[in-house]
Design an enzyme around this catalytic site. Structure first.
Site, short mmCIF file in Angstrom:
data_model
loop_
_atom_site.label_atom_id
_atom_site.label_comp_id
_atom_site.label_asym_id
_atom_site.label_seq_id
_atom_site.Cartn_x
_atom_site.Cartn_y
_atom_site.Cartn_z
N PRO A 1 0.80 -1.23 0.00
CA PRO A 1 0.00 0.00 0.00
C PRO A 1 0.83 1.28 0.00
CG PRO A 1 -0.06 -1.05 2.15
CD PRO A 1 0.59 -2.02 1.22
N ASN A 2 0.36 2.26 -0.71
CA ASN A 2 0.93 3.62 -0.78
C ASN A 2 2.21 3.71 -1.63
OD1 ASN A 2 -0.85 5.25 0.96
ND2 ASN A 2 -0.18 3.84 2.57
N TYR B 1 12.28 8.32 2.11
CA TYR B 1 12.37 7.33 1.03
C TYR B 1 13.12 7.78 -0.24
CZ TYR B 1 8.54 5.33 3.73
OH TYR B 1 7.77 4.83 4.73
N ASN C 1 7.46 -6.10 -0.79
CA ASN C 1 7.57 -4.98 0.15
C ASN C 1 6.17 -4.79 0.72
OD1 ASN C 1 7.67 -2.63 1.54
ND2 ASN C 1 8.66 -1.42 -0.08
N GLU D 1 11.46 -10.54 1.91
CA GLU D 1 10.81 -9.33 2.42
C GLU D 1 11.77 -8.16 2.26
OE1 GLU D 1 10.18 -9.77 6.59
OE2 GLU D 1 9.31 -7.78 6.85
N ALA E 1 3.01 -0.96 4.91
CA ALA E 1 2.28 -0.89 6.19
C ALA E 1 1.76 -2.25 6.65
CB ALA E 1 1.11 0.07 6.05
N ARG F 1 6.12 11.10 -1.74
CA ARG F 1 5.87 10.77 -0.33
C ARG F 1 7.10 10.90 0.55
NH1 ARG F 1 5.00 4.65 1.78
NH2 ARG F 1 4.50 5.16 3.94
N HIS G 1 12.33 -3.76 2.34
CA HIS G 1 11.84 -2.46 2.82
C HIS G 1 12.77 -1.36 2.34
CE1 HIS G 1 8.93 -4.40 5.45
NE2 HIS G 1 9.88 -5.24 5.78
N ARG H 1 12.74 3.04 12.89
CA ARG H 1 11.60 3.96 12.87
C ARG H 1 10.70 3.80 14.11
NH1 ARG H 1 8.89 3.87 7.20
NH2 ARG H 1 7.94 5.76 8.09
#
Lengths: 149, 149, 149, 149, 149, 149, 149, 149, 149, 149, 149, 149
Positions: free
Chosen positions: L10-11, L23, L74, L98, L77, L18, L100, L107
């Site tokens: 998502p996003n 990022y 990825n 996985e 969220a 963003r 990121h 974070r």
């Protein structure tokens, strides 16, 4: 006749000088003498070492892994903080007996948890010098049972 | 010559029939026979009992408090849940040695905490039947030391 | 004239022999005598029982539910571990007064939480034998108020 | 004849107007009248005060420490948040009896913990106005016992 | 005239090169020079050491226990993780003053808890180099008071 | 020449009468006299106040914010419970030095956490009266450094 | 045709008299009658027992382990507190179906966790008497599947 | 026409001087002026007070309970620590609107939890001065709806 | 052409001998050979070291801070326990890539948390020897990007 | 004759292909066929749907609320994470039966908590396909009881 | 004249049919009508959408990011579980106002924590439909202030 | 030649627009182009998809399970909240990598825990676009090793 490495963790060289109301008056030499006497009785070969450094104990375990049949270890303060010693014991694949002079489960909260227990055969705590002697007996008994089968 | 009460907690009557991969094949009778043999060797007098009820163990501890010089107890499941047995041990003022067949510190999280440890002299865990024998030795050693001084 | 069942939990039969620095020298018989004397003064009928087993206390509560108007209970160790006694009190629907010899809120962390409190009218802790006497007064006062309205 | 300071904590001046389903219809004056009556019966001298401020209660405890033989205190909301009142009680060294109208152990989670309990002789909770009366009896009983010995 | 061992923990040899926005631009030599100057003023004898290894600090504390009258220690990272250094301080029985350049209570959550504090006389944190100087003053003051009485 | 407000929190007016085994026999007047003497030596102007109320301390901090160059505060019990004093210190923007007579990190669990530390320059704890004197030195040192740059 | 032991835990003998808004008006005899009827329909042999004591349930499970093919158990209060019953089920190696009259996951927080679930085949909760009937069906279905394969 | 008491908690008298990057440059007088203007527009009668003391706010709430139809309160630091103000609001039974200048849910962890929220109609946080104005609108809207029905 | 220090943490010298079901059969020499080969391909200069001691790793990082452009580190057991290595990485200000042979997030709970992650550029875990190779690529890529800009 | 909506949550369309050691070899079609057969036997009307999206399940529940008399739902992964499905069930006011193929209370810690349980009539877990069939029986039984009264 | 997107989260299409004792009898259409009326009064342009899917809300926020000046969002159940919506709001960089019909801080524990709050300007909760209207006012006020400066 | 499905959560379609400080400025198209280029170099076949909905990702994983040899995902969220995606990966039995963009372990606290990690081969986090490229290399390396053996 099993070869057994006995490891004394940090501060145990100060034994006898240290908080006698918790640990009694015996020095490390006293304990070692009793261990040697019992080893002779049980037909075991001992190597006894004391180390203050976590990394030194890791190194020691790695070095003796080919010689030793079992480990009797009093990890002292590292019981509660050392993943590295835990990993070293797991890496050698040797049976380890965790011993403590005092009953760690009766002391400060942070001493109740042992990181070593997860990779040890068993734990003996609270009997002062006797904890080591019982640990040595346990180590010999495990050796006898496993070499028999 | 010390009088020692050995208490087996709940489900230990099923030993040998029960999860052999965790506890081995020995029955409770086997363990008791070995305990009796070692007691003869060490010059101790044993009373051995098994109870499934928490209240029954409380009652038993109260009843033997005048006869016994020490308690060797495997509280089994009650290790983790019984304040009543803890209070019974504290009330008698006798030295108690807590023993466990398996290394409770390696099993499910809820078995890591012992309510009994807070009132026991020490704890021996993970050596199967040998845990009891080491516990009996510890009990005799404590008796000898305290009657000497 | 209210009927009141007084229940002494596990280990209270050892009272007077047990940790006198915490609970004083009174025996259970001493306490019971004082309770009987006060009951006569307040016009109450007592039944007094001591039980070591959790299940026995559950059974006792169930058995007396038709006779008793109120329960004065010192659940002792079960205060902190027994959902079964809690459920038994809830099932009878009788007003229960929870009493403790010592101030449980000052002792070990695990004694601060009472599973019984959630179903009791109130709690009295820390006044030794006097806790029972105050509890009996409270029970009578509740009986008087509820039979009045 | 003991001198006893009775302290009502914050919001208790609103009693009777406040959440009657929890605390009943009695006003603070009603409670005080009953306390005075019982004090006369028991031969005690009372000083009764209500304060809304934490610091005011701290000051009050300090001021009465030379006159009072015991403190009966309903710290109300400060039970759960005030280290300062706890420290004030510890500083005076007087026996303190903690009382609560409602059974705090049955209410919201944050009311289960008392910061005051750690320095109080005992706690009485859940009997409405009767909690104060039982607290006064307890205070007198403590005074009698300690002046006797 | 007191003998004081000053111990700088891990990474402090990098001081001045390291995160200057947190610790300022002073090097370890600068701090040591100021300490020596103040020691002369206060009539104290200093031994100053820096160690990166936990075991090395344990060894150092054991070695100086006969010479030193007090320990001023900045355990740095080991503040939060070392039971072994805590045990070493307890074993020597010497008064220890824990100092920190930064206010550890304002930094990451895991830096709020000091394992050393439980065995130290006191803690001084947040004043940069000044923390050491205040620590030295505290050590001398403790020495003076204890040798006086 | 810096103006420094010294704030004593709740119950400190009872000092000397209060738990002498924890805090020693000094009274608040003794401490204040030593502070004044050191202030003269260091060329600082002091205002010293004691307050029992949280709100009173908030008010005091607000009132002196224009006069004072630094705050030396022993928040006592409010250390652990007062967000309001924390906010008052943050609001004034003045450097605050947090001092404690005892080593709060060695006492009850709930005294380990300081809400004030998050807005203070640093913390000094465990040196009795000396904590205040070291705090005053720290305050002057901060003043000197900041007025120099 | 499977042999199934149905065990009712503590306080269930009071059913029908107990908190009817939570459990309904059925008595234990009503439930047992329905269980017997369904057993006949499904061709199962039942033994039904109610026990208030944890140890009694442990004993019962041990005694029926040779006769029974499956266990349907409502551990009631012991669901949340008994490691001993958990161990007893594990020791027998029989498939156990855990049933609850009420939906324990909707009640007090301490009732959400089942110590029994870790050794049970499955759990059925919230359907009143129907929970037992569904549990009996599940037990028979498991028996049929396992005897088939 | 509703009577509304607006309560500003501790440190809000310093507004405008205080952490402007968090709260903006408005003073309390600016906010009060805007509140008065909006009150006139909405036909409400305001009483506006600022207090630094927890007990003072408790007293204030008790005093205005007969006059006020609603409370708009910014409890500031007491949001997170005061059970006493929570109890005062519950005692009055008046609808309370909790307002915050900043979005407390975005700040330090300890500011996320409001003890006041449990007894407030609703909460408005994060809009600076506007939070008060929206709170006043909400108070009037609640008054209108409840007086209509 | 970047200079990259590769650090192998405790017990990695035992690789290949150690828990092969978790880490595979590769020895540390095998991994180092592959790293050297890839370094040649990518035009990087490597220094590869293995250390068992936490303090030794701290010292090593400090020593190479002037030579190295990046750090590829497998902190092994110290991942979860060492604030000192974390601080050493922060002190050097060099980009650090944290690599793990196994996927630490799938292992024991205490291995899920990395103290090193808070100061590392990134983390690569679970690909056996490949984790190191990917880590070396990442280090070179970061060097290229930063020297370009 | 009740109308029952059966909802299969995410990933259940993969059944039979997925972790057979946990869930067995049955496909979703097999389960649906058995459900239809039992529905005919019990006189119920079924609608069976599978959805992977949380929002889709929310929408589905809303759409069938006028037709359905009960919901049998296997929320699968959403059991532990979805407040939205919980709210959807609460909003419809229909009785919901929560079913699980595996005994979620025996699996990973994060699967022990059901957000759905708080709004469901009851929960059936651990019986594979049989869980659905028992759930359908429970739904019909609830319908019969409620339409009778 | 600001463009404002109003987003209703999952289950809000059921409003009026759903738990009226918690949310009142208003339907979503009623709320939308009031929002449109107020928007006209305040000179704002509204787009109003309801979505049940978390991903749909993420998509919606992304789509309107170029048109909208602010977001008024009632995330409903996703308030407590959706990192994705949080990230979407952060990604757009638009000011977001979080609104709730009920006071989430008074409901079940798991509804007290908002994942959205960390990226929202502010939160308004507990005023029913009025929460939306106050949220719209807040959005316009923010727009006016930011376009002014 | 392996078939690899790359899934952007998502996003991620907003990438570049963003939070660029977290990022970087790359768009999703930039990343995809680099992935395609590297795939050609490594001889892999890619399918690249972006989804905002949790259920959509579950569906996507199910659909590609027959075509794909590995998954590079990825989860954005959903990393921290989705049991459903975890179950989908477990159900396919495909190796999952996985990735990121940012180092999630640096974070917010709630981003430290990955629900996906428990079923993934490994995790790569913190290298921006490079995380994807390293992930693709890892996927190809796993494919090569497994097809070799």
């Amino acid at each position: 006749m099993p070869n057994i490495i006995v490891i004394h963790g940090p501060n145990l060289h100060l034994l006898g000088k240290r908080e006698p109301e918790v640990y009694g008056k015996l020095t490390l030499d006293d304990i070692n003498a009793r261990l040697e006497a019992l080893a002779r009785e049980l037909g075991a070969q001992l190597r006894i070492e004391q180390r203050n450094g976590e990394g030194e104990i890791v190194t020691l375990i790695g070095e003796t892994m080919d010689w030793a049949d079992a480990v009797v270890i009093n990890p002292a303060a590292y019981t509660h903080t050392s993943v590295a010693i835990r990993d070293a014991i797991a890496a050698t694949g040797l049976p380890a007996i965790e011993v403590h002079l005092s009953n760690i489960h009766k002391r400060e909260e942070f001493r109740h948890k042992s990181l070593i227990a997860g990779v040890a055969v068993g734990q003996i705590a609270g009997f002062g010098c006797e904890s080591y002697l019982l640990g040595l007996r346990a180590a010999c008994s495990i050796y006898t049972n496993s070499s028999r089968s």
